[in-house]
Design a protein around this motif. Structure first.
Motif, PDB file in Angstrom:
ATOM      1  N   LYS A  12       0.882  -1.185   0.000  1.00 35.86           N
ATOM      2  CA  LYS A  12       0.000   0.000   0.000  1.00 35.86           C
ATOM      3  C   LYS A  12       0.910   1.223   0.000  1.00 35.86           C
ATOM      4  N   VAL A  13       0.576   2.191  -0.860  1.00 33.31           N
ATOM      5  CA  VAL A  13       1.387   3.411  -0.909  1.00 33.31           C
ATOM      6  C   VAL A  13       0.488   4.601  -0.583  1.00 33.31           C
ATOM      7  N   PRO A  14       0.773   5.294   0.513  1.00 31.47           N
ATOM      8  CA  PRO A  14      -0.054   6.459   0.844  1.00 31.47           C
ATOM      9  C   PRO A  14       0.025   7.497  -0.276  1.00 31.47           C
ATOM     10  N   LYS A  15      -1.124   8.068  -0.621  1.00 29.54           N
ATOM     11  CA  LYS A  15      -1.137   8.988  -1.766  1.00 29.54           C
ATOM     12  C   LYS A  15      -0.152  10.148  -1.578  1.00 29.54           C
ATOM     13  N   ALA A  16       0.026  10.561  -0.311  1.00 32.94           N
ATOM     14  CA  ALA A  16       0.904  11.699  -0.048  1.00 32.94           C
ATOM     15  C   ALA A  16       2.342  11.434  -0.524  1.00 32.94           C
ATOM     16  N   SER A  17       2.748  10.135  -0.522  1.00 29.38           N
ATOM     17  CA  SER A  17       4.133   9.824  -0.937  1.00 29.38           C
ATOM     18  C   SER A  17       4.314   9.912  -2.444  1.00 29.38           C
ATOM     19  N   LEU A  18       3.206  10.038  -3.163  1.00 32.05           N
ATOM     20  CA  LEU A  18       3.318   9.955  -4.618  1.00 32.05           C
ATOM     21  C   LEU A  18       3.315  11.313  -5.323  1.00 32.05           C
ATOM     22  N   SER A  19       3.095  12.378  -4.567  1.00 34.37           N
ATOM     23  CA  SER A  19       3.016  13.695  -5.232  1.00 34.37           C
ATOM     24  C   SER A  19       4.397  14.079  -5.777  1.00 34.37           C
ATOM     25  N   ASN A  20       4.389  14.855  -6.835  1.00 32.95           N
ATOM     26  CA  ASN A  20       5.645  15.359  -7.401  1.00 32.95           C
ATOM     27  C   ASN A  20       5.408  16.736  -8.014  1.00 32.95           C
ATOM     28  N   ARG A  21       6.412  17.223  -8.733  1.00 25.79           N
ATOM     29  CA  ARG A  21       6.309  18.589  -9.258  1.00 25.79           C
ATOM     30  C   ARG A  21       5.111  18.750 -10.191  1.00 25.79           C
ATOM     31  N   GLU A  22       4.824  17.733 -10.987  1.00 23.83           N
ATOM     32  CA  GLU A  22       3.755  17.834 -11.997  1.00 23.83           C
ATOM     33  C   GLU A  22       2.364  17.514 -11.447  1.00 23.83           C
ATOM     34  N   PHE A  23       2.295  16.523 -10.537  1.00 22.38           N
ATOM     35  CA  PHE A  23       0.974  16.010 -10.144  1.00 22.38           C
ATOM     36  C   PHE A  23       0.845  15.876  -8.623  1.00 22.38           C
ATOM     37  N   SER A  24      -0.402  16.003  -8.170  1.00 18.16           N
ATOM     38  CA  SER A  24      -0.678  15.755  -6.754  1.00 18.16           C
ATOM     39  C   SER A  24      -0.651  14.241  -6.511  1.00 18.16           C
ATOM     40  N   GLY A  25      -0.580  13.831  -5.247  1.00 18.48           N
ATOM     41  CA  GLY A  25      -0.600  12.408  -4.905  1.00 18.48           C
ATOM     42  C   GLY A  25      -1.849  11.726  -5.448  1.00 18.48           C
ATOM     43  N   ARG A  72      -3.516   7.988 -12.020  1.00 19.18           N
ATOM     44  CA  ARG A  72      -2.771   7.740 -13.253  1.00 19.18           C
ATOM     45  C   ARG A  72      -2.100   6.357 -13.233  1.00 19.18           C
ATOM     46  N   ILE A  73      -1.662   5.918 -12.052  1.00 19.23           N
ATOM     47  CA  ILE A  73      -1.070   4.564 -11.963  1.00 19.23           C
ATOM     48  C   ILE A  73      -2.165   3.509 -12.183  1.00 19.23           C
ATOM     49  N   GLU A  74      -3.342   3.760 -11.621  1.00 20.14           N
ATOM     50  CA  GLU A  74      -4.443   2.816 -11.832  1.00 20.14           C
ATOM     51  C   GLU A  74      -4.772   2.717 -13.332  1.00 20.14           C
ATOM     52  N   LEU A  78       5.815   2.433 -13.142  1.00 24.26           N
ATOM     53  CA  LEU A  78       4.497   3.037 -13.398  1.00 24.26           C
ATOM     54  C   LEU A  78       4.430   4.440 -12.828  1.00 24.26           C
ATOM     55  N   ARG A  79       5.047   4.654 -11.659  1.00 23.24           N
ATOM     56  CA  ARG A  79       5.026   6.000 -11.072  1.00 23.24           C
ATOM     57  C   ARG A  79       5.692   6.998 -12.015  1.00 23.24           C
ATOM     58  N   ALA A  80       6.835   6.608 -12.560  1.00 21.79           N
ATOM     59  CA  ALA A  80       7.536   7.513 -13.473  1.00 21.79           C
ATOM     60  C   ALA A  80       6.750   7.680 -14.777  1.00 21.79           C
ATOM     61  N   LEU A  81       6.303   6.547 -15.348  1.00 24.99           N
ATOM     62  CA  LEU A  81       5.566   6.619 -16.627  1.00 24.99           C
ATOM     63  C   LEU A  81       4.299   7.439 -16.494  1.00 24.99           C
ATOM     64  N   ALA A  82       3.652   7.327 -15.337  1.00 29.50           N
ATOM     65  CA  ALA A  82       2.367   8.001 -15.144  1.00 29.50           C
ATOM     66  C   ALA A  82       2.549   9.458 -14.715  1.00 29.50           C
ATOM     67  N   SER A  83       3.780   9.907 -14.512  1.00 32.28           N
ATOM     68  CA  SER A  83       3.973  11.328 -14.199  1.00 32.28           C
ATOM     69  C   SER A  83       5.015  11.965 -15.119  1.00 32.28           C
ATOM     70  N   GLU A  84       6.270  12.068 -14.713  1.00 32.55           N
ATOM     71  CA  GLU A  84       7.207  12.838 -15.536  1.00 32.55           C
ATOM     72  C   GLU A  84       7.712  12.072 -16.752  1.00 32.55           C
ATOM     73  N   GLY A  85       7.438  10.753 -16.837  1.00 33.30           N
ATOM     74  CA  GLY A  85       7.994   9.941 -17.930  1.00 33.30           C
ATOM     75  C   GLY A  85       9.241   9.239 -17.440  1.00 33.30           C
ATOM     76  N   ILE A  86       9.649   8.220 -18.204  1.00 36.09           N
ATOM     77  CA  ILE A  86      10.722   7.354 -17.729  1.00 36.09           C
ATOM     78  C   ILE A  86      12.106   7.921 -18.047  1.00 36.09           C
ATOM     79  N   GLN A  87      12.208   8.741 -19.080  1.00 30.40           N
ATOM     80  CA  GLN A  87      13.527   9.105 -19.600  1.00 30.40           C
ATOM     81  C   GLN A  87      14.307  10.077 -18.721  1.00 30.40           C
ATOM     82  N   ARG A  88      13.586  10.941 -17.998  1.00 30.31           N
ATOM     83  CA  ARG A  88      14.318  11.928 -17.190  1.00 30.31           C
ATOM     84  C   ARG A  88      15.266  11.224 -16.204  1.00 30.31           C
ATOM     85  N   GLY A  89      14.696  10.330 -15.403  1.00 26.76           N
ATOM     86  CA  GLY A  89      15.511   9.616 -14.421  1.00 26.76           C
ATOM     87  C   GLY A  89      16.480   8.666 -15.093  1.00 26.76           C
TER      88      GLY A  89
END
Ligand code: MEV
Length: 413
Positions: free
Chosen positions: A241-254, A260-262, A382-393
């Motif tokens: 289980k991942v708390p939504k708060a841990s998933l927020s980033n510059r582009e998207f809220s948790g 987006r992962i779903e 999925l976290r990367a793909l569903a937000s900033e994309g995989i290539q940055r990291g």
């Protein structure tokens, strides 16, 4: 036996013939050092280039010669340690052998996200593998009655001589069968609890032994006798289980990342092209642990992909959903046939160290760790793909490879 000398091999060098011959009779009988000299000569390598066939410091020439045939060296692969894993309340460092940039970082990142929700919870079934005995019974013979009457005797016969396995709670457990009308073939399935062994040799031995007894009972032509890699009674499961708060980033809220992962999971569930890549990402986590522990990753790959097709449609290996609190939950269930005793696992010094790093788990414990890593790897992708994309990291980590390639190019040009 055609015994050719080293000089004979070198006589047939590409310089003279224009191309290398792959006919090397008696090659397997030569000492490793000589095999190496021969292939180096055939491909015009100097001594320094031939050193790239690897050293024998960790894996001795003696072990290479025992593990495989025609051995000439060792293949070095980066070995790393994935951090942040907590599985069933216990922290664990996970060894991973892999060549791909960002796999270790992604596994550790996925584990960190899961850690925020309490880590991974895992379970598994007993380590039961299945062997298949195929036969072609005489037309009209009532094999059904014979097998029904003899089932227990056949199981007892399969277990004869397996004292150590039986004393550890393993052994042949069940015998079933089905007739495949289209090929007029009877197939017997023998389930064997292999305990801490991966069990391929054990199951194949039992199949071959049992087939002889069956031939005495059923007039038939014998077909194949071999384990199946679709070991769907040997399942390992992980949940996180991942708390939504841990998933927020510059582009998207948790909340947005959870959604987006779903959706990313649902894409894989409805599109086989995406499911394949989704699952490749899962195997990015699974294979390196299987390799680091000296296990058979081809067997695990074959079983995992076949298991994904059990409904008739190739499906993702993981499932992700938003729970009632709006947090992300994920799970994985795969057949994982790995062992912690016997074979390469026992003899390979690095595999032994890898197991020790994880506290010497049982085969079931190792299978559970492996699926947890697969789930973490998938979560991170999925976290990367569903937000900033995989290539940055990925590209920032890949910079080291590019710089190294440039430096090597400068040295060799
Ligand atoms: C790359 O090795 C793995 C990914 O393609 C997995 C995925 O797309 O889920 C990033």
């Amino acid at each position: 036996m055609n015994r050719e000398t080293q000089a004979d091999y070198q006589h047939r060098s590409p310089m003279q013939s224009g191309r290398v011959s792959s006919r090397l009779p008696g090659f397997y009988e030569l000492p490793i050092g000589q095999r190496r000299e021969i292939i180096a000569g055939l491909s015009h390598m100097n001594a320094k280039e031939a050193e790239c066939f690897g050293d024998f410091q960790t894996l001795s020439a003696e072990k290479v010669d025992v593990f495989i045939e025609n051995g000439v060296g060792t293949f070095a692969m980066p070995l790393g340690v994935a951090t942040n894993f907590t599985i069933n309340g216990q922290d664990i460092l996970v060894p991973m052998a892999v060549e791909e940039t960002s796999v270790l970082a992604a596994a550790s990142h996925g584990a960190k996200l899961a850690r925020a929700g309490g880590g991974f919870q895992t379970t598994s079934t007993s380590p039961i593998g299945t062997g298949q005995i195929q036969l072609f019974p005489e037309a009209g013979f009532d094999f059904e009655s014979v097998l029904q009457a003899e089932r227990e005797n056949l199981l007892a016969y399969a277990n004869e001589g397996q004292h150590r396995l039986l004393s550890r709670g393993g052994g042949a457990l069940n015998l079933t069968w089905r007739f495949i009308e289209a090929i007029r073939s009877l197939v017997l399935y023998i389930d064997v609890d292999t305990r801490d062994a991966m069990g391929a040799n054990l199951i194949n031995t039992i199949c071959e032994k049992l087939s002889k007894r069956i031939q005495e009972l059923i007039p038939c032509e014998m077909g194949l006798r071999i384990l199946t890699n679709l070991c769907d009674k040997r399942l390992a499961r992980a949940h996180c289980k991942v708390p939504k708060a841990s998933l927020s980033n510059r582009e998207f809220s948790g909340e947005e990342v959870v959604d987006r992962i779903e959706k990313a999971y649902l894409f894989a569930a409805h599109d086989v092209y995406r499911a394949t890549t989704h699952n490749k990402g899962v195997m990015n986590g699974i294979d390196p642990v299987v390799i680091a522990t000296g296990n058979d990753w081809r067997a695990v790959e074959a079983g995992a992909h076949a298991y994904c097709c059990r409904t008739g449609v190739y499906q993702p290996m993981t499932r992700w959903w938003k729970n009632a609190e709006g947090d992300l939950e994920g799970e994985i269930e795969l057949p994982i046939a790995v062992g912690t005793v016997g074979g390469v696992t026992k003899l390979h010094p690095t595999a032994q160290a890898a197991l020790q790093l994880m506290g010497n788990p049982t085969a079931q414990g190792l299978a559970e760790i492996i699926v947890a890593v697969g789930l973490a790897q998938n979560l991170s992708a999925l976290r990367a793909l569903a937000s900033e994309g995989i290539q940055r990291g990925h590209m920032s980590l890949h910079q080291g490879n590019i710089a190294l390639a440039q430096r090597q190019g400068a040295h060799t040009s």
